[in-house]
Design a protein around this motif. Structure first.
Motif, short mmCIF file in Angstrom:
data_model
loop_
_atom_site.label_atom_id
_atom_site.label_comp_id
_atom_site.label_asym_id
_atom_site.label_seq_id
_atom_site.Cartn_x
_atom_site.Cartn_y
_atom_site.Cartn_z
N LEU A 154 -20.02 56.44 14.37
CA LEU A 154 -18.69 55.36 14.19
C LEU A 154 -18.77 55.15 12.83
CD1 LEU A 154 -18.16 54.10 17.98
CD2 LEU A 154 -16.89 55.37 16.96
N PHE A 155 -20.11 54.04 12.57
CA PHE A 155 -19.65 53.36 11.12
C PHE A 155 -21.37 53.96 10.55
CE2 PHE A 155 -18.63 50.23 15.06
CZ PHE A 155 -16.86 50.45 14.36
N LEU B 72 -24.22 56.04 18.83
CA LEU B 72 -22.83 56.02 18.51
C LEU B 72 -22.77 54.95 17.26
CD1 LEU B 72 -21.32 54.01 22.05
CD2 LEU B 72 -20.35 55.78 20.47
N ALA B 73 -23.50 54.30 16.78
CA ALA B 73 -23.37 53.25 15.64
C ALA B 73 -23.57 54.35 14.70
CB ALA B 73 -24.39 52.07 15.19
N GLN B 74 -24.19 55.09 14.40
CA GLN B 74 -24.71 56.42 13.46
C GLN B 74 -23.17 57.41 13.76
OE1 GLN B 74 -26.94 56.66 11.62
NE2 GLN B 74 -28.04 54.93 11.99
N GLN C 211 -22.55 51.74 7.41
CA GLN C 211 -22.90 50.12 7.70
C GLN C 211 -24.29 50.79 8.65
OE1 GLN C 211 -20.18 51.49 8.26
NE2 GLN C 211 -18.65 49.68 8.63
N ALA C 212 -24.47 51.40 9.51
CA ALA C 212 -25.51 51.05 10.80
C ALA C 212 -26.44 51.49 9.08
CB ALA C 212 -25.03 52.94 11.76
N ASN C 213 -26.58 52.76 8.18
CA ASN C 213 -27.92 52.23 7.38
C ASN C 213 -28.11 51.10 6.34
OD1 ASN C 213 -29.03 54.40 9.12
ND2 ASN C 213 -26.94 55.92 8.90
N GLY C 214 -27.61 50.35 6.94
CA GLY C 214 -27.39 49.25 5.92
C GLY C 214 -26.59 48.79 4.78
N SER C 215 -25.55 49.98 4.85
CA SER C 215 -24.44 49.29 3.47
C SER C 215 -25.21 49.35 2.32
CB SER C 215 -24.09 47.69 4.02
OG SER C 215 -23.33 48.05 5.02
N LEU C 216 -26.25 51.04 2.04
CA LEU C 216 -26.17 51.06 0.89
C LEU C 216 -25.42 51.08 -0.09
CD1 LEU C 216 -29.66 52.81 2.87
CD2 LEU C 216 -29.65 50.30 1.73
N LEU D 243 -31.08 52.56 22.23
CA LEU D 243 -30.97 54.28 21.60
C LEU D 243 -29.74 54.49 21.66
CD1 LEU D 243 -33.83 55.74 22.67
CD2 LEU D 243 -33.97 55.10 21.27
N MET E 199 -27.32 52.79 21.30
CA MET E 199 -25.75 51.87 20.77
C MET E 199 -26.53 52.79 19.18
SD MET E 199 -24.56 49.54 21.72
CE MET E 199 -23.58 50.75 23.05
N THR E 200 -27.46 53.14 19.38
CA THR E 200 -28.07 53.33 18.19
C THR E 200 -26.89 55.00 17.69
OG1 THR E 200 -30.30 52.99 17.72
CG2 THR E 200 -29.68 54.78 16.50
#
Lengths: 581, 217
Positions: free
Chosen positions: B34-35, B30-32, B38-43, B25, B27-28
């Motif tokens: 910072l990136f 932080l990723a949301q 990418q974190a949401n699937g490079s849509l 959680l 990591m989720t």
């Protein structure tokens, strides 16, 4: 070819450097010394001991150590089983997936507890995010930490003298998790996300493709699971295609990072071993034996796959590395990804089976017979070529005990390893551990080959079908988890049979190892004389490799002859087969 | 023994909370931050609609001409063809919830038959000789079923057809191919490759097909 060799040289150099750094760090950590993370993590560590009632200073005999390890693993297994059965009422389930069927839940809970990560299910349509994170990924940490603890306990057996104590399981477990696995995972997760590995809790996303079709994109907390799945040599994919899926492994760079993650702890533990027994060259000797076997495996598999499948060329598919002047990967590309081509796929395939990882970035079932034989044999040899996190080191040290025993027989002296006399009890325990693996693999495979239900699970015909069965039980017993994935293992025979094969392969191996550790720790340290067989240097490395290969070859050659060996000849003779035909 | 059991139970709980909840959680979160892309699937969006992920392959077979039995067929006119996929199978609909390779073994007749069929389609639609060798990656199924890439050789083979169908020059198409091409990482790792979705999107932008199928419901 030159490019492939250059890639391999750079890769091995990176591995040696990282192993040295991490190995030195772990030697300090598990000797109870301060490390650079101590100021940050010691309060957390102490907090965990207070919460759980662990006495940090307490030392355990091998029996207590074993009981603690078993209780912890059984507890984790039961919790995961419960989570899988109840996931429909637990949070983080945006796809509203129902409970996992009981036999599958048993198989999966065992699979992740034993560091196997064999997956008899399609993750995308079976596992909620809660099950992935709390039910499965937790075991990616704990099974790896358990492996490290056992390896360290065995090393203490060699390093200590005239004591019955081999450390404290709880302290080893917490330190491995907190100081080794978690910090690397924190950094690794963010690097993977930056390259495109998703990390969210959203529902799957529907898209409308350029061709006008609907395509669903899987989502979830993938990056945090991807890194520990490699680092802990677990291998259980968040998605069915595992690390072949562009979401789990989007670029050649993530591929490189993930391959290094698979090997680094195993490589580092060889260094840790050398440091802790007081002679780093002992560690590098073990490292060298493993590295040589690894490179040979990589060479054979890469050449086999790059040479390709003559049946494909005959069908009109070029397997050359240039077609009309433009570059192509060449070789047998069935079941491989374009961004990895042949060399980065075969490198991964050898690494993932030399260790107990089992994550795949290409489909082993579609390899040429010879290319697929190496992964199969790697697991069969007991995953001692670097091997699983911890299990690789204790596996190869068992082989070392046998090798030194054989050397002793040849020169007619009581064998000694690291100053410890290797006597009847030690050899018995080592042999017990070594025999459990082939007995389980060949026993279950034999039963499957004469059982109608088990045979019906084959996806490919003829010799290849037998290889699928052999691979399934080799993978389960060796706690690898990769597959000749065409086989349908979601049937009672495999769910139950493999469940037991995984338990036997893990715990019936570990218990003799810990017994050996306890017995070794109690011995005096003999002084080295001119007559002592040196366990550093080329002669020793050669002997160790010889024992591993000869014991493995004698055990499995008859079975392999009927599977991959015969199929290799059939392929070159241009023969094809159909199921039931 | 009883004391070890008590510790074991507590330790399972503590480690589970730490590595199973706190870690992913955090990591989720932080990723949301910072990136987020990418974190949401490079849509990728086009005209306000999500049309896919930059990382995942799609099927560019002509939906109207797919053989319902084999799931195979000719390429959508004006588009580059990707690799055969075991994930886009008849009965699966068009979704790729379950990613997968074919798992066909090297001596399986079903594998060879499928390759022969794909080789014939590729030769025919690109006007090649009956014995022209086809780059292997274009007629073998990928490991994931959503391989986004083909080799430069597999792209080059399709350039004349796509240029003709789009009514632009081969040089223009080659330029778009070059833009969608990535090399080896550090000159050593991985293979040169062409992202098929990126290429087809660039083609749509440069020279739209009339009555583009994307407009269909």
């Amino acid at each position: 070819m030159v490019l492939n060799i250059a890639m391999l040289v750079v890769f091995i150099a990176l591995l040696v450097g990282l192993s040295w750094l991490l190995g030195t760090y772990m030697a300090r950590l598990f000797s109870g010394e301060r490390v650079f993370l101590s100021p940050l993590l010691q309060p957390v560590e102490r907090g965990i001991y207070r919460l759980t009632g662990v006495n940090e200073a307490e030392e355990m005999r091998w029996t207590t150590y074993t009981i603690a390890m078993l209780l912890f693993n059984v507890g984790g297994l039961l919790l995961t089983y419960a989570i899988l059965r109840l996931q429909q009422v637990l949070p983080f389930n945006p796809q509203h997936l129902g409970p996992v069927e009981p036999r599958l839940a048993f198989n999966t809970a065992v699979s992740f507890t034993t560091n196997t990560n064999w997956q008899a299910y399609y993750p995308e349509t079976t596992m909620s995010y809660f099950s992935q994170m709390v039910g499965l990924a937790v075991h990616n940490f704990t099974s790896a930490a358990t492996g490290i603890a056992i390896a360290i306990a065995l090393v203490r057996g060699f390093a200590r003298r005239t004591t019955r104590e081999i450390g404290n399981f709880w302290v080893d477990l917490v330190r491995a998790t907190l100081y080794v696995l978690l910090p690397i995972c924190l950094v690794g997760t963010l690097v993977l996300v930056s390259r495109g590995v998703p990390q969210n809790l959203d529902a799957y996303v529907p898209t409308t493709t350029l061709a006008g079709a609907t395509q669903w994109l899987p989502m979830g907390p993938m990056a945090s699971q991807e890194i520990i799945k490699e680092l802990g040599t677990n291998g259980g994919g968040f998605l069915n295609a595992n690390s072949a899926h562009p979401f789990e492994n989007p670029t050649p760079l993530t591929n490189l990072i993930e391959m290094l993650a698979i090997l680094v702890i195993a490589g580092a533990l060889a260094v840790t071993f050398g440091k802790m027994v007081g002679n780093i060259r002992q560690g590098w000797a073990i490292f060298a034996a493993m590295a040589i076997l690894l490179v040979v495996g990589i060479a054979v598999t890469t050449i086999a796959e790059q040479s390709g499948n003559p049946l494909l060329s005959h069908a009109g598919a070029s397997q050359a590395t240039t077609v009309d002047g433009s570059p192509a990967p060449g070789g047998n590309m069935e079941g491989k990804e374009t961004r990895f081509g042949i060399a980065a796929s075969t490198l991964w395939a050898v690494i993932t089976t030399a260790t107990s990882c089992g994550a795949v970035n290409s489909m082993h079932d579609s390899y040429t017979p010879l290319g697929g034989l190496i992964p199969l044999a790697n697991i069969g040899l007991g995953e001692v070529i670097f091997g699983g996190v911890g299990s690789g080191l204790y596996g190869i040290l068992i082989c070392a005990v046998i090798a030194i025993f054989i050397a002793g027989l040849m020169v007619g002296r009581t064998p000694e390893y690291l100053g410890k006399k290797i006597e009847q009890y030690d050899v018995k325990m080592a042999m017990l551990a070594l025999l459990v693996i082939p007995l389980t693999i060949l026993g279950f495979s034999g039963a499957a080959a004469v059982s109608g239900d088990a045979l019906a699970s084959r996806f490919n015909p003829a010799a290849h079908g037998l290889t699928e069965i052999l691979y399934a039980f080799t993978s389960a017993t060796g706690n690898n988890g990769s597959a000749f994935a065409g086989i349908n293992a979601n049937v009672p025979f495999y769910l139950i049979g493999q469940g037991f094969a995984m338990l036997i392969g893990r715990f019936l191996f570990i218990v003799p190892v810990l017994a050996l550790a306890g017995n070794l720790a109690a011995k005096k340290r003999a002084t080295e004389t001119a007559g002592t067989f040196p366990t550093t240097g080329g002669l020793w490395v050669g002997l160790l490799i010889g024992v591993i290969v000869i014991v493995g070859a004698l055990t499995y050659f008859p079975a392999y002859t009927l599977g991959p060996v015969i199929e290799q000849f059939q392929m070159h003779a241009g023969e094809t087969f159909s199921l039931g035909g | 023994m009883l004391r070890q059991l008590r510790i074991a139970i507590l330790m399972v709980v503590v480690i589970t909370v730490l590595t199973g909840l706190a870690y992913p959680l955090a990591m989720t979160g932080l990723a949301q931050v910072l990136f987020p892309w990418q974190a949401n699937g490079s849509l990728i969006q086009r005209d306000g609609k999500t049309i896919g992920s930059a990382l995942l392959g799609q099927s560019f077979l002509d939906p109207a001409k797919i053989d319902p039995k084999t799931g195979d067929g000719p390429t959508l006119p004006g588009y580059f063809r990707g690799r055969p996929s075991a994930a886009f199978q008849p009965g699966n609909g068009d979704d790729t919830l379950v990613s997968s390779g074919s798992n066909l073994g090297p001596t399986n007749k079903a594998l060879i038959d499928r390759v022969v069929a794909d080789v014939a389609i590729v030769r025919k639609e690109n006007g090649l000789a009956a014995d022209a060798p086809i780059p292997g990656d274009l007629v073998t199924a990928s490991a994931s079923g959503v391989d986004p890439d083909i080799s430069p050789a597999a792209a080059e083979l399709q350039v004349p057809r796509v240029a003709r169908q789009r009514g632009i020059s081969e040089a223009q198409v080659r330029q778009l191919v070059a833009q969608a091409t990535s090399g080896r990482t550090l000159g050593l790792f991985g293979e040169p490759r062409v992202n098929v979705l990126a290429l087809n999107l660039a083609l749509d932008a440069a020279a739209p097909m009339r009555g583009a199928p994307a407009a269909r419901p």
